[in-house]
Design a protein around this motif. Sequence first.
Motif, PDB file in Angstrom:
ATOM      1  N   ASP A  71       3.263  12.164  -3.044  1.00 50.04           N
ATOM      2  CA  ASP A  71       2.400  11.403  -1.822  1.00 50.04           C
ATOM      3  C   ASP A  71       1.115  11.428  -4.101  1.00 50.04           C
ATOM      4  OD1 ASP A  71       0.240  10.199  -1.913  1.00 50.04           O
ATOM      5  OD2 ASP A  71      -0.064  10.364   0.478  1.00 50.04           O
ATOM      6  N   ILE A 121       4.847   5.893   2.418  1.00 53.18           N
ATOM      7  CA  ILE A 121       5.018   6.613   3.141  1.00 53.18           C
ATOM      8  C   ILE A 121       5.662   6.438   4.198  1.00 53.18           C
ATOM      9  CG2 ILE A 121       4.035   8.576   4.448  1.00 53.18           C
ATOM     10  CD1 ILE A 121       1.106   8.393   2.413  1.00 53.18           C
ATOM     11  N   SER A 181      -0.682   3.858  -5.825  1.00 49.86           N
ATOM     12  CA  SER A 181      -0.827   2.658  -4.941  1.00 49.86           C
ATOM     13  C   SER A 181      -2.569   1.934  -5.959  1.00 49.86           C
ATOM     14  CB  SER A 181      -2.129   3.446  -4.144  1.00 49.86           C
ATOM     15  OG  SER A 181      -3.033   2.600  -3.081  1.00 49.86           O
ATOM     16  N   ASN A 204       1.379  16.051  -2.175  1.00 57.71           N
ATOM     17  CA  ASN A 204       0.289  15.222  -2.663  1.00 57.71           C
ATOM     18  C   ASN A 204      -0.574  15.667  -4.041  1.00 57.71           C
ATOM     19  OD1 ASN A 204      -2.748  14.745  -0.866  1.00 57.71           O
ATOM     20  ND2 ASN A 204      -2.091  13.075  -2.307  1.00 57.71           N
ATOM     21  N   VAL A 219      -0.733   9.142  -4.928  1.00 54.22           N
ATOM     22  CA  VAL A 219      -1.772   7.743  -5.153  1.00 54.22           C
ATOM     23  C   VAL A 219      -3.008   7.887  -6.182  1.00 54.22           C
ATOM     24  CG1 VAL A 219      -0.968   6.774  -2.975  1.00 54.22           C
ATOM     25  CG2 VAL A 219      -2.648   8.483  -3.396  1.00 54.22           C
ATOM     26  N   TYR A 220      -3.742   9.632  -6.536  1.00 54.41           N
ATOM     27  CA  TYR A 220      -4.421   9.885  -7.893  1.00 54.41           C
ATOM     28  C   TYR A 220      -3.714   9.316  -8.728  1.00 54.41           C
ATOM     29  CZ  TYR A 220      -6.767   9.415  -2.749  1.00 54.41           C
ATOM     30  OH  TYR A 220      -7.680   9.099  -1.589  1.00 54.41           O
ATOM     31  N   TYR A 231      -3.367  14.631   3.637  1.00 55.52           N
ATOM     32  CA  TYR A 231      -3.720  12.638   4.154  1.00 55.52           C
ATOM     33  C   TYR A 231      -3.198  13.352   6.007  1.00 55.52           C
ATOM     34  CZ  TYR A 231      -3.490   7.846   3.593  1.00 55.52           C
ATOM     35  OH  TYR A 231      -3.640   6.767   4.480  1.00 55.52           O
ATOM     36  N   ASN A 261      -6.141  15.109  -1.152  1.00 56.22           N
ATOM     37  CA  ASN A 261      -7.017  14.678  -0.379  1.00 56.22           C
ATOM     38  C   ASN A 261      -6.495  15.627   0.291  1.00 56.22           C
ATOM     39  OD1 ASN A 261      -8.192  13.170   1.544  1.00 56.22           O
ATOM     40  ND2 ASN A 261      -6.675  11.317   1.940  1.00 56.22           N
ATOM     41  N   LYS A 283      -4.266  -3.753  -0.497  1.00 57.92           N
ATOM     42  CA  LYS A 283      -3.531  -3.094  -0.239  1.00 57.92           C
ATOM     43  C   LYS A 283      -2.140  -2.990  -1.078  1.00 57.92           C
ATOM     44  CE  LYS A 283      -3.498  -0.036   3.185  1.00 57.92           C
ATOM     45  NZ  LYS A 283      -3.510   1.157   3.291  1.00 57.92           N
ATOM     46  N   TYR A 310       0.599  11.911   7.424  1.00 56.33           N
ATOM     47  CA  TYR A 310       2.397  12.383   7.198  1.00 56.33           C
ATOM     48  C   TYR A 310       2.222  12.540   8.781  1.00 56.33           C
ATOM     49  CZ  TYR A 310       0.601  12.964   2.473  1.00 56.33           C
ATOM     50  OH  TYR A 310      -0.059  12.751   1.256  1.00 56.33           O
ATOM     51  N   LYS A 337      -6.286   2.726  -5.322  1.00 56.08           N
ATOM     52  CA  LYS A 337      -7.194   3.546  -5.697  1.00 56.08           C
ATOM     53  C   LYS A 337      -6.929   3.454  -7.577  1.00 56.08           C
ATOM     54  CE  LYS A 337      -6.573   5.655  -2.008  1.00 56.08           C
ATOM     55  NZ  LYS A 337      -7.829   5.666  -1.034  1.00 56.08           N
ATOM     56  N   GLY A 393       1.193  -1.427  -0.021  1.00 57.72           N
ATOM     57  CA  GLY A 393       0.236  -0.147   0.148  1.00 57.72           C
ATOM     58  C   GLY A 393       0.562   1.547   0.140  1.00 57.72           C
ATOM     59  N   GLY A 394       0.073   2.473  -0.124  1.00 55.98           N
ATOM     60  CA  GLY A 394       0.702   3.086  -0.473  1.00 55.98           C
ATOM     61  C   GLY A 394       1.062   3.962   1.310  1.00 55.98           C
ATOM     62  N   THR A 395      -0.001   3.832   2.048  1.00 54.77           N
ATOM     63  CA  THR A 395       0.636   4.486   3.395  1.00 54.77           C
ATOM     64  C   THR A 395       1.844   3.949   3.948  1.00 54.77           C
ATOM     65  OG1 THR A 395      -1.833   4.882   3.421  1.00 54.77           O
ATOM     66  CG2 THR A 395      -0.903   4.511   5.659  1.00 54.77           C
TER      67      THR A 395
HETATM   68  C1  LIG Z   1      -3.245  10.882   0.109  1.00 49.65           C
HETATM   69  C2  LIG Z   1      -3.388   9.655   0.144  1.00 49.65           C
HETATM   70  N1  LIG Z   1      -2.266   9.331   0.461  1.00 49.65           N
HETATM   71  C3  LIG Z   1      -1.952   7.642   0.931  1.00 49.65           C
HETATM   72  C4  LIG Z   1      -3.177   6.301   0.599  1.00 49.65           C
HETATM   73  C5  LIG Z   1      -3.155   5.305   0.594  1.00 49.65           C
HETATM   74  O1  LIG Z   1      -2.909   4.400   0.139  1.00 49.65           O
HETATM   75  P1  LIG Z   1      -2.944   3.167   0.285  1.00 49.65           P
HETATM   76  O2  LIG Z   1      -4.512   2.170   0.308  1.00 49.65           O
HETATM   77  O3  LIG Z   1      -2.054   1.921  -0.733  1.00 49.65           O
HETATM   78  O4  LIG Z   1      -2.093   2.764   1.269  1.00 49.65           O
HETATM   79  C6  LIG Z   1      -4.515   6.874   0.430  1.00 49.65           C
HETATM   80  C7  LIG Z   1      -6.037   6.921   0.514  1.00 49.65           C
HETATM   81  O5  LIG Z   1      -6.928   7.234   1.367  1.00 49.65           O
HETATM   82  C8  LIG Z   1      -4.891   8.940   0.178  1.00 49.65           C
HETATM   83  O6  LIG Z   1      -5.312   9.395   0.131  1.00 49.65           O
END
Ligand SMILES: Cc1ncc(COP(=O)(O)O)c(C=O)c1O
Length: 385
Positions: A199, A101, A230, A167, A201-202, A122, A171, A241, A125, A233, A96-98
Amino acid sequence: MSSFIYSKLPQVGTTIFTVMSQLAATHNAVNLGQGFPDFPMSAELIACVTKAMQDGANQYTHMNGLPLLREQLCQKMEHLYGTPLHANDHITITPGGTYAIYTAITALLQPGDEVIVFEPCYDSYLPNIIINGGIPVTIALNANDYSIPWDEVNDKITTKTKLIIINSPHNPTGAVLQASDLQQLEAIVAQKGIFVLSDEVYEHLIFDGIAHQSVCRYPNLLQHSMAVFSFGKTYHCTGWKLGYCISTNEQWMQEFRKVHQFNVFSCNTPMQAGLAAYLQHPDAYLTLGTQMQAHRDYFQQLMQSTPLQALPSYGSYFQCYSYAHLSDMPDKEAAVYLTEQYGVATIPVSAFYANGTDNKVLRFCFAKQFATLERAVARLNDLQF
Ligand SMILES: Cc1ncc(COP(=O)(O)O)c(C=O)c1O
């Protein structure tokens, strides 16, 4: 002798996403709070993963990620953004992205390092910086359009500044960075020797024909950056994940992999094999922006019948609405009020600021079936505070 645990994150409670989702469930509300789609993901991608399992791809794979998947992603990124990448050195698959990070921050920061973070942001961070002994230096995005106030960035840079986090698409606001933003960043990074965590992910959820400004478009910037992506997404499978990160700074990537090695070691093998096969269909991600834009447009059109005021959204899953002209109610109360009284759950945007700045704005997730959006907005038509 009594034992005691000193919290590394004493300020942190349960996230607003969990709180609002639970409240939504209790009140049988339409949940436009948490950012996940309620429409089905690709049956073909599920078939690719099923086939990978049936073919025996069920054991640990390479710790940096399935080699074929890394190769294919490097080709995809080079095709989209023009920078040549090497699968061995420049990309790591992550859960996953989180996670990416967190790991990027953990690998980079020393205690006392300062990190510039733009708010609203988000919510992972700041805790990620704090748990690593870093010092968040927050800068509010411009109030009118959520753009970056570059003069303030220059003012806040000190000899301790190690990292800037960006980002885009953003978000919670749906704002997107422009080429001029990346150029400013590139100049700062070159002068001051600061790193960038981008970041993205979008990346494919971007509307109105706007081109995503990835750090991967800027080879000099990418030398100082780690970009995070991600699959959840991109392919409507947030529960999988799985994601990845890219950097041509080989030292940062090596340090990243040291942390990764002893944290998760390797990620889900059949999903990686399935994704490698599915990446042969670029239309799946190339058409995503147009598909999601239809949801944004439909939601905006429906919401015109409510008294809420739309703020612009150019990307992501999200659209913010202001109720400042209707009420002084704090936004956390307003989110609870809408859930309990009208049956629609949202996220209060103050939750994305460390100091709880409250501009009376609520975030709505429009990555939902049209019928879900209709059901939610019908409940808000007679909204009164
Ligand atoms: C800005 C941002 N970064 C990272 C993520 C996390 O991505 P992942 O679900 O792949 O961990 C999200 C998920 O909501 C997000 O909004």
